[in-house]
Structure formats: C-alpha cells, structure tokens
Enzyme design. Sequence first.
Site, mmCIF file in Angstrom:
data_model
loop_
_atom_site.group_PDB
_atom_site.id
_atom_site.type_symbol
_atom_site.label_atom_id
_atom_site.label_comp_id
_atom_site.label_asym_id
_atom_site.label_seq_id
_atom_site.Cartn_x
_atom_site.Cartn_y
_atom_site.Cartn_z
ATOM 1 N N ASP A 152 74.854 -13.624 -22.119
ATOM 2 C CA ASP A 152 75.319 -13.135 -20.937
ATOM 3 C C ASP A 152 74.303 -12.479 -20.074
ATOM 4 O O ASP A 152 74.412 -12.668 -18.708
ATOM 5 C CB ASP A 152 75.958 -11.900 -21.396
ATOM 6 C CG ASP A 152 77.430 -12.140 -21.924
ATOM 7 O OD1 ASP A 152 77.726 -13.269 -21.826
ATOM 8 O OD2 ASP A 152 78.027 -11.317 -22.707
ATOM 9 N N ASP B 98 74.293 -26.539 -13.695
ATOM 10 C CA ASP B 98 74.424 -26.281 -15.264
ATOM 11 C C ASP B 98 73.205 -25.921 -15.878
ATOM 12 O O ASP B 98 72.198 -26.371 -15.673
ATOM 13 C CB ASP B 98 75.275 -27.280 -15.865
ATOM 14 C CG ASP B 98 75.638 -27.285 -17.231
ATOM 15 O OD1 ASP B 98 76.793 -26.848 -17.215
ATOM 16 O OD2 ASP B 98 74.728 -27.411 -18.233
ATOM 17 N N HIS C 99 75.310 -13.844 -28.131
ATOM 18 C CA HIS C 99 75.989 -13.911 -26.869
ATOM 19 C C HIS C 99 75.678 -12.923 -26.162
ATOM 20 O O HIS C 99 75.599 -13.033 -24.497
ATOM 21 C CB HIS C 99 77.479 -13.802 -27.230
ATOM 22 C CG HIS C 99 78.093 -14.999 -27.770
ATOM 23 N ND1 HIS C 99 78.379 -16.048 -27.034
ATOM 24 C CD2 HIS C 99 78.189 -15.435 -29.083
ATOM 25 C CE1 HIS C 99 78.951 -17.314 -27.857
ATOM 26 N NE2 HIS C 99 78.752 -16.854 -29.210
ATOM 27 N N ASN D 253 72.737 -19.235 -27.116
ATOM 28 C CA ASN D 253 73.905 -18.307 -27.585
ATOM 29 C C ASN D 253 73.569 -18.371 -29.086
ATOM 30 O O ASN D 253 73.560 -17.277 -29.878
ATOM 31 C CB ASN D 253 75.219 -18.776 -27.101
ATOM 32 C CG ASN D 253 75.741 -18.351 -25.998
ATOM 33 O OD1 ASN D 253 75.400 -17.324 -25.424
ATOM 34 N ND2 ASN D 253 76.504 -18.669 -25.293
ATOM 35 N N GLU E 61 78.771 -21.885 -18.307
ATOM 36 C CA GLU E 61 77.299 -21.830 -17.549
ATOM 37 C C GLU E 61 77.254 -22.802 -16.483
ATOM 38 O O GLU E 61 76.228 -23.041 -15.970
ATOM 39 C CB GLU E 61 76.435 -22.386 -18.733
ATOM 40 C CG GLU E 61 76.325 -23.645 -19.219
ATOM 41 C CD GLU E 61 77.519 -23.827 -20.450
ATOM 42 O OE1 GLU E 61 76.999 -24.896 -21.138
ATOM 43 O OE2 GLU E 61 78.349 -23.197 -20.482
#
Length: 305
Positions: A198, A181, A194, A189, A224
Amino acid sequence: MIGDGMKILIADDDPISRRILSKVVTDLGYEPITVSNGMDALERVKKKECSVVLLDWMMPGMDGIEVCREIRMLDAENVCYIIINSAREGSDDISRALKAGANDYISKKTNSIELKARIGVAVRTAQLEKKLIDLNNRLKYLVRIDSLTGLLNHAAILKELSIELERGRRDGTATSILMLDLDRFKTVNDTYGHQTGDKVLIRFSNLLIQSCRSFDRIGRYGGEEFLIVLPRTGDEESLIIGNRIRARTETLEIDSEIEELSITCSIGCCSTIDSEKHSFAMIASADSALFRAKKAGRNLIMSCK
C-alpha cells in the site's frame, strides 16, 4: 444565545422597521445586515453573505415577491431561508408569498417573542440545509476518489477520458493516455507484506501527481495499474511525460527502513489526433502497448503506433 457568526439580512425601506428588526436579531446573538430595497437584498444573497432573509413586501423598485422569485432561480447551493415580513395579513397574500418562494410569512404586528421563535426556526433550518449540501458534496467527492491513493477511481478516470475526448473533438486537438503498471508488484506484496505494498501505491501516486501537469487527469485504473489522461497532447509529448515518470520511478524511495526495496513501471501510450478515437479503443491500444513493454523486459515505455 450564541449566534455562531450567522448573519441575517433585513430588507425594508422603512428605517424604523430596520432598527426594530436589527434589535431583535442582535438580541438573538446574530449579526444584522440591513438594506433598504429589493435590488440590494438580491445582490447580498447572490454573494452568499446571509442564509436567512427578513424581507419586506412593499419596497421601491423590486418588491419582496419579485426578490423571492429571483432568489429561487439562483444556484441550488445558495442556501436562503426567506421570511416575508409584511403589513398584509390576507390569506391570498400569504399564499402568494409562499408560492413565490418564501419559507415563512409574518405580520408586522407580530410580537417580538414570536418573531424571535420564527427566526430561530429559520436559522436552524438554514444551518441544517448547509450541512446537507456539504455532506452531499462530500459524497460526490468520495464516490470519485480511490480511498487508498486519493487519485480518481476507475469509473471517474474513464469519465474524465470521455470528457477530454469530446472536448478534443470540438477543438480539433489531440488527446493522449498513458497506461502504467508497477513491475513485479505481487513480489513486493509477497516479500514485504500488503502494508508495504500500500505504501508503494501511495508513494507512486504522489510521484504521478508531481510529474504531471495541473490539467492532466490521473486515476487508479485497478490494482497496481494507473491511467493518465493528457489533454491537448500528441504522441511525442506524451512519450516525454511517460519517460519522465518512468525515470523518476526508478529512484523513488519507498521506505527508509527497507533500503533494498525499489520499483519500476512499464507504460503503454496511445494518442489520437483530433481525439477521434473512442475511449475504449484508446485504452485497448494503450493496454496492448503496455503488454509489449512488459514482454520486452519491463521498465519501458511503448507507443501503440
């Protein structure tokens, strides 16, 4: 007419018939490949050299009907449009050929105009069938892949885990998984947007691919969170792999224009000797170890032991 490199197989034991048919095929812009018996015809088809076959009925050894049956037993992706070309003209003979797997049946008395038209239909049909197979394979690929990262998606990685556990049970070998994780990903973010988020996911996915072995399975479990399946791998080796990933993540460059942006990851590890655990039990154990790694300060790897 342009043949687009299409090769058409002509199987006939009569050299004169082979020359006549070769001339027709060449006139259409295709490349004729000729053989004089059924066995050679079948071998050519097995090698996927030709998608259209002009097949004589009466040949030494294996006749055209036998070749038809053998071809239809091959891999479904072996595209082959079969035209039986025979001196026989009875309805029973035509029915027998079509039941054996032929797509079309023409008499050796058929004129060249009709023969060219039939071959044209064969070529178009074979090309369409190839396109459908390619499209189907593409869809099979896409349904397993996460569109952003290119890794296996949630369902596909779980399927791979079940497959590897079953293999491990048969072979008596260990299987391990790593649940990873990205730490404080929501902050990335919220702070950078975002699109940058990404980019983080993509760069991290590439790092996982570079850090794992060719036979390991890597998937995006969700958001994630990532899952790595490590076949034939015990607890000690899986921790080494996990630590390698964790250390490389600390130094991973995400965006040269955002120098202050860096990421870390937390990892939970679970191993099963003889692969006797169920996949859901393994994931639950790895997830619990991941939670403990997070609670202990993040950027850590912990085993479910």
